[in-house]
Design a protein around this motif. Structure first.
Motif, short mmCIF file in Angstrom:
data_model
loop_
_atom_site.label_atom_id
_atom_site.label_comp_id
_atom_site.label_asym_id
_atom_site.label_seq_id
_atom_site.Cartn_x
_atom_site.Cartn_y
_atom_site.Cartn_z
N PRO A 128 0.74 -1.15 0.01
CA PRO A 128 -0.05 -0.10 0.15
C PRO A 128 0.98 1.39 0.11
CG PRO A 128 -0.04 -1.05 2.09
CD PRO A 128 0.63 -2.12 1.30
N VAL A 129 2.04 1.02 0.32
CA VAL A 129 3.19 2.54 0.31
C VAL A 129 4.05 1.92 -0.63
CG1 VAL A 129 4.46 3.83 1.74
CG2 VAL A 129 2.42 2.90 2.63
N PHE A 130 4.20 2.80 -1.47
CA PHE A 130 5.53 2.57 -2.55
C PHE A 130 6.52 3.50 -2.52
CE2 PHE A 130 7.36 3.86 -6.66
CZ PHE A 130 7.94 2.56 -7.06
N THR A 131 7.64 2.99 -2.13
CA THR A 131 9.12 3.86 -1.70
C THR A 131 10.03 3.45 -2.93
OG1 THR A 131 8.52 3.61 0.63
CG2 THR A 131 10.73 4.30 -0.08
N TRP A 142 12.53 8.66 -12.85
CA TRP A 142 11.76 7.63 -12.22
C TRP A 142 10.92 7.75 -11.13
CZ3 TRP A 142 10.78 4.45 -15.95
CH2 TRP A 142 11.32 4.58 -17.36
N LEU A 143 11.55 9.01 -10.36
CA LEU A 143 10.61 9.16 -9.03
C LEU A 143 9.14 9.41 -9.51
CD1 LEU A 143 13.20 11.48 -7.13
CD2 LEU A 143 12.77 9.05 -6.97
N ASN A 144 9.12 10.52 -10.73
CA ASN A 144 7.87 10.84 -11.18
C ASN A 144 7.13 9.68 -11.53
OD1 ASN A 144 7.51 14.06 -10.57
ND2 ASN A 144 9.77 13.95 -11.18
N ASN A 145 7.76 9.11 -12.89
CA ASN A 145 7.03 7.92 -13.40
C ASN A 145 6.46 6.84 -12.64
OD1 ASN A 145 7.00 9.14 -16.41
ND2 ASN A 145 9.01 8.65 -16.21
N THR A 146 7.38 6.51 -11.81
CA THR A 146 6.92 5.42 -10.84
C THR A 146 5.82 5.82 -9.70
OG1 THR A 146 8.90 5.36 -9.42
CG2 THR A 146 8.77 3.85 -11.34
N GLY A 147 6.29 7.03 -9.22
CA GLY A 147 5.17 7.55 -8.12
C GLY A 147 3.87 7.92 -8.99
N LYS A 155 -1.94 3.91 -4.25
CA LYS A 155 -0.93 3.72 -3.01
C LYS A 155 -0.56 4.98 -2.70
CE LYS A 155 0.75 -0.21 -5.67
NZ LYS A 155 0.64 -1.57 -4.93
N LYS A 156 0.16 5.17 -1.39
CA LYS A 156 0.78 6.22 -0.76
C LYS A 156 2.24 5.88 -1.51
CE LYS A 156 -1.77 6.95 3.46
NZ LYS A 156 -1.83 6.80 4.95
N VAL A 157 2.99 7.27 -1.58
CA VAL A 157 4.32 7.29 -2.18
C VAL A 157 5.23 8.03 -1.32
CG1 VAL A 157 3.45 7.07 -4.59
CG2 VAL A 157 3.76 9.34 -3.55
N ARG A 158 6.66 7.37 -1.65
CA ARG A 158 7.77 8.21 -0.68
C ARG A 158 8.99 8.21 -1.84
NH1 ARG A 158 9.55 4.78 4.02
NH2 ARG A 158 10.83 6.48 4.21
N LEU A 159 9.36 9.39 -2.42
CA LEU A 159 10.14 9.31 -3.52
C LEU A 159 11.46 10.03 -2.94
CD1 LEU A 159 7.79 11.38 -5.84
CD2 LEU A 159 7.84 8.69 -5.47
N GLU A 185 6.20 13.91 0.61
CA GLU A 185 6.28 12.59 -0.08
C GLU A 185 7.56 12.79 -0.81
OE1 GLU A 185 1.94 11.65 -1.35
OE2 GLU A 185 2.76 13.20 -2.67
N VAL A 186 8.39 13.90 -0.95
CA VAL A 186 9.63 13.99 -1.74
C VAL A 186 10.84 14.26 -1.03
CG1 VAL A 186 10.42 15.08 -3.71
CG2 VAL A 186 8.13 14.72 -3.89
N THR A 187 12.07 13.58 -0.98
CA THR A 187 13.11 13.87 -0.66
C THR A 187 14.17 14.08 -1.59
OG1 THR A 187 12.55 13.04 1.47
CG2 THR A 187 14.81 13.48 1.19
N ILE A 188 14.71 15.21 -1.89
CA ILE A 188 15.70 15.30 -2.91
C ILE A 188 17.19 15.64 -2.16
CG2 ILE A 188 16.64 16.11 -5.09
CD1 ILE A 188 14.07 14.53 -5.41
#
Length: 337
Positions: A128-131, A142-147, A155-159, A185-188
């Motif tokens: 349920p959470v995609f990291t 790929w952060l954006n496309n898979t997210g 699903k919730k997301v962690r990028l 949701e985003v850490t760069i």
């Protein structure tokens, strides 16, 4: 970003012009293949040649977005993800406000069926959470496309993106915001992934977005650091151990890595962390030798190869060189039985 253990002198690094020429040729090759496809002879293109244990095209169809609207200043894709055209000057200038709504079969301007399929396979296997963590994330492709695919599946997301070029750190943050991901949701992170701590020299650019295959110098000598400071050719960035980026107790549904030739050394040095914390691994490969080493290392550690396409060579009568990177997708049965 490259993680080679041998440290070349700065004068032997590829120039930005050489890197840009290689990238331009790779993108042009994909565009040429698109024209071949439109002419009805797509079976001749090398992007149709790949090995897979699952139906990659079916996964692309599964996550395809319907009725993606155009967005000013951007190019949209079949997942509903937008890329600003200024990220690729001279490449996307003529694509402003367009949408590539159809499936990119066998390839589009930046990748092909295998990489799409491998990345979406990780989404499909997740809970349920995609990291996702992307090493050398650039504009956060790929952060954006898979997210976006995971979000569409509810699903919730962690990028999490790691990038050594400061300009691309800003690009990635902007792209994630443009595509509707919230700050929490985003850490760069600005830095380069490595097996140990230290400082790396990262090449500078004169034109933003001019090159996407820059290679850092790891463990540079004092002389190299002085030369870089005087010439302005490189900036110092931190080397970030993978074991620190993925601490005990944290797991990734997908680790995407495109590190410009250092992938075998990186996997060898970080295999314990990968075994413990990474469910699916997508690797851009840069030579047949590296591809063989990866099969030896990962198969020996119990990983399952699920999809792959070898890198594409160009022969000029004197030597061969990689025109288009290869791709491998690996499942960790310890985390995804």
């Amino acid at each position: 970003m490259a993680l080679a253990l041998r440290i070349p002198p700065l004068r032997r690094l590829h120039t930005q012009r050489d890197t840009l020429v290689r990238e331009r040729d790779a993108i042009q090759a994909r565009l040429d293949l698109e024209r071949v496809r439109c002419a009805g002879t797509e079976a001749r293109t090398p992007f149709w040649f790949y090995n897979s244990a699952f139906d990659a095209i079916a996964l692309m169809k599964k996550y395809q977005a319907a009725d993606v609207p155009p967005k000013a200043g951007h190019l949209g894709n079949y997942l509903g993800v937008y890329t600003h055209i200024r990220f690729f000057p001279g490449i996307l200038d003529c694509r402003e406000g367009q949408v590539d709504a159809g499936l990119p079969l066998p390839a589009n301007w930046h990748t092909d069926i295998v990489e799409w399929g491998a990345a979406l396979r990780a989404v499909d296997l997740s809970g349920p959470v995609f990291t996702v963590m992307e090493l050398g994330c650039g504009w956060g492709c790929w952060l954006n496309n898979t997210g976006a695919a995971a979000r569409r599946a509810g699903k919730k997301v962690r990028l999490i993106g790691i990038e050594g070029e400061p300009v691309y750190v800003d690009f990635a943050r902007e792209a994630c915001a443009t595509n509707g991901f919230q700050p929490d949701e985003v850490t760069i992170i600005h830095g380069v992934a490595a097996s140990r701590k230290g400082a790396a020299l990262f090449p500078t650019q004169t034109v933003e977005g001019a090159s996407w295959g820059l290679e850092p110098v790891f463990g540079a000598s004092e002389q190299q650091r002085r030369e870089a400071a005087v010439s302005g050719s490189h900036v110092e960035v931190p080397m970030l151990p993978l074991s620190d980026l993925i601490p005990e107790g944290m797991s990734l549904d997908l680790l995407h890595m495109d590190i410009q030739g250092g992938e075998a050394d990186f996997v060898r040095d970080c295999i314990a962390t990968l075994n413990r914390s990474v469910a699916y691994l997508v690797i851009g490969t840069h030579s047949r030798e590296i591809e063989g080493q990866l099969f030896h290392l990962l198969s020996g550690a119990g990983w399952i190869p699920e999809i792959e396409r070898p890198c594409i060579f160009t022969l000029n009568g004197k030597e061969c060189f990689t025109t288009v990177d290869g791709v491998q997708g690996w499942r960790n049965p310890a985390l995804r039985p």
